[in-house]
Write an enzyme that holds these catalytic residues in place. Structure first.
Site, PDB file in Angstrom:
ATOM      1  N   LYS A 117       4.984   7.824  -9.476  1.00 40.54           N
ATOM      2  CA  LYS A 117       5.147   9.471 -10.100  1.00 40.54           C
ATOM      3  C   LYS A 117       4.249  10.375  -9.602  1.00 40.54           C
ATOM      4  O   LYS A 117       4.544  11.484  -9.435  1.00 40.54           O
ATOM      5  CB  LYS A 117       4.633   8.943 -11.825  1.00 40.54           C
ATOM      6  CG  LYS A 117       4.892  10.170 -12.411  1.00 40.54           C
ATOM      7  CD  LYS A 117       4.954  10.254 -13.865  1.00 40.54           C
ATOM      8  CE  LYS A 117       5.340  11.525 -14.615  1.00 40.54           C
ATOM      9  NZ  LYS A 117       4.767  11.934 -15.565  1.00 40.54           N
ATOM     10  N   LYS A 176       6.181   4.254  -1.137  1.00 38.26           N
ATOM     11  CA  LYS A 176       6.374   3.376  -2.367  1.00 38.26           C
ATOM     12  C   LYS A 176       6.612   4.560  -3.440  1.00 38.26           C
ATOM     13  O   LYS A 176       6.109   5.543  -3.761  1.00 38.26           O
ATOM     14  CB  LYS A 176       5.153   2.767  -2.837  1.00 38.26           C
ATOM     15  CG  LYS A 176       5.134   1.923  -3.762  1.00 38.26           C
ATOM     16  CD  LYS A 176       3.914   1.322  -4.372  1.00 38.26           C
ATOM     17  CE  LYS A 176       3.027   2.258  -5.148  1.00 38.26           C
ATOM     18  NZ  LYS A 176       2.141   1.866  -5.926  1.00 38.26           N
ATOM     19  N   LYS A 231      -7.135   6.143  -3.782  1.00 39.35           N
ATOM     20  CA  LYS A 231      -7.494   7.185  -4.904  1.00 39.35           C
ATOM     21  C   LYS A 231      -8.687   7.885  -4.698  1.00 39.35           C
ATOM     22  O   LYS A 231      -8.814   9.042  -4.942  1.00 39.35           O
ATOM     23  CB  LYS A 231      -7.666   6.506  -6.461  1.00 39.35           C
ATOM     24  CG  LYS A 231      -6.371   5.833  -6.831  1.00 39.35           C
ATOM     25  CD  LYS A 231      -6.607   5.096  -7.998  1.00 39.35           C
ATOM     26  CE  LYS A 231      -5.360   4.617  -8.730  1.00 39.35           C
ATOM     27  NZ  LYS A 231      -5.781   3.578 -10.006  1.00 39.35           N
TER      28      LYS A 231
END
Ligand code: TYM
Length: 374
Positions: A239, A236, A114
């Site tokens: 969204k 993976k 992130k």
């Protein structure tokens, strides 16, 4: 009768859940309801660590709860609640910050991913707008010049770290508080969360050693599909990567999405070219959703070039649709009386808070504070 072990898990309200969330987590949440004392949370405070539209948040929480219920959670058999309705999580998270080494947080794979993403964005934006905070940033970069590379080989992008919000770093500390405030011992999650559960154990151990024995050591529980791949076949399902299959698509939309976007074996350029099913994501989906007979059909059809990829994808889409039909039906039923969703969450918050307050009282006492605030 022996007491049931406590179980807790949660998901971020990031819009409609996808098949990865379902197979990696929600499906086993449903299967465990009779075996454990289950708490299921919509973790809205986690979701504020990335930019979002505040106007949408209530809808996202509602949609996530509807998906929990449509997926099969029964409020008579488990506690379903929203994290921000139980503010005790935040207080415990602050306390846990005092027993969590910064270096361990900086080594979390999800933080590094992130942070890389956020830093790329921040640096992109600031380069475009003239970077007036350059000095602050390089000071901070020096301060954070530690070895942050772990088994995953990912490094924290030091050049951008000064502008990343610290919520991204402390995210798993709040996750530990979500789990431990209920003294949960079992945490059903997908593979990407295992490192956070290990950190939770470390936090419990450190707190117990330093103060008093308050928290159990929890275990991650993985499903048979702990890492469902996205339609791109490379990452993976997620969204944010846009490679996901949402649970709330109708049959036609889902068939269209899978047949058009699922990447199959690139060796099959023409119908006559055979493929290698073991290296094809569509075959991996057959393994998850199809009978053994159909898996064999897909395998032989691919290696012998007797079926085309479209045909193979259509068959898997049908099976996904069949799996999702009961979820669709339940969703339709729930949406006929949306107020009950709120009632379920209100009841869940009441039950969750009672447990959370008791644990927090013990925790405050262990710290040498008053158990109950004045
Ligand atoms: P989140 O919201 O990213 O994902 C929710 C759950 O879905 C699983 N999952 C997957 N499993 C298999 N394949 C995939 N492609 C896939 N994508 C997602 C995740 O592993 C997760 O179990 N930090 C957590 C939320 C959280 C939590 C907690 C979980 C907050 N507090 C306490 C357990 C206990 C998260 O962001 O999950």
């Amino acid at each position: 009768m022996t007491k049931k072990k406590r179980l807790l898990s949660g998901m971020q309200p990031s819009g409609a859940l996808h098949l990865g969330n379902y197979l990696g987590a929600l499906k086993q949440w449903v299967e465990r309801m009779d075996i454990y004392d289950c708490y299921y949370c919509v973790v809205d405070y986690h979701a504020i660590t990335i930019p979002y539209d505040t106007e949408q948040m209530k809808t996202r929480i509602f949609d996530a709860t509807v998906d929990y219920l449509a997926g099969g959670l029964d409020p008579e058999k488990c506690v379903i609640f929203v994290q921000s309705d139980v503010p005790e999580h935040m207080e415990l998270a602050w306390i846990f910050n005092a027993v969590t080494p910064l270096g361990q947080l900086m080594r979390m794979t999800q933080f590094k991913q992130k942070a890389q993403h956020a830093a790329a964005k921040v640096l992109g934006d600031s380069n475009a707008s003239g970077n007036e905070d350059d000095d602050v940033q390089s000071d901070l970069s020096d301060a954070f010049d530690t070895d942050t590379t772990g088994d995953d080989g990912l490094k924290v992008p030091l050049s951008g770290i000064g502008k990343i919000n610290s919520g991204l770093l402390n995210y798993p500390v709040l996750q530990a508080a979500d789990i431990l405030i209920y003294k949960a011992e079992v945490v059903p999650v997908g593979e990407d969360q295992v490192q956070h559960i290990e950190l939770t154990r470390d936090i419990a151990r450190r707190f117990n050693n330093r103060f008093n024995d308050v928290f159990p050591l929890c275990e991650a529980m993985l499903s048979e599909a702990p890492r469902v791949m996205g339609l791109d076949g490379v990452n993976k399902m997620s969204k944010s990567l846009g490679n996901h299959i949402p649970l709330n698509l109708g049959r036609k939309q889902l068939t269209k999405l899978v047949t058009k976007q699922a990447v199959s074996d690139s060796r099959r350029v023409t119908l006559e070219d055979p493929g290698v099913p073991e290296e094809c994501n569509v075959y991996a989906y057959h393994k998850l959703f199809s009978t053994e007979e159909e898996q064999q059909w897909a395998h032989d059809g691919c290696t012998q070039a007797s079926i085309g990829c479209f045909h193979c994808k259509k068959a898997v889409a049908k099976n996904i649709n069949d799996l999702l039909d009961p979820i669709r039906e339940r969703r339709e039923e729930i949406l006929k009386s949306p107020d009950t969703v709120n009632d379920i969450l209100a009841e869940g918050a009441k039950k969750a808070r009672a447990v959370a307050q008791e644990t927090l009282e013990q925790t405050r006492e262990a710290l040498g504070f008053l158990g109950k605030p004045r």
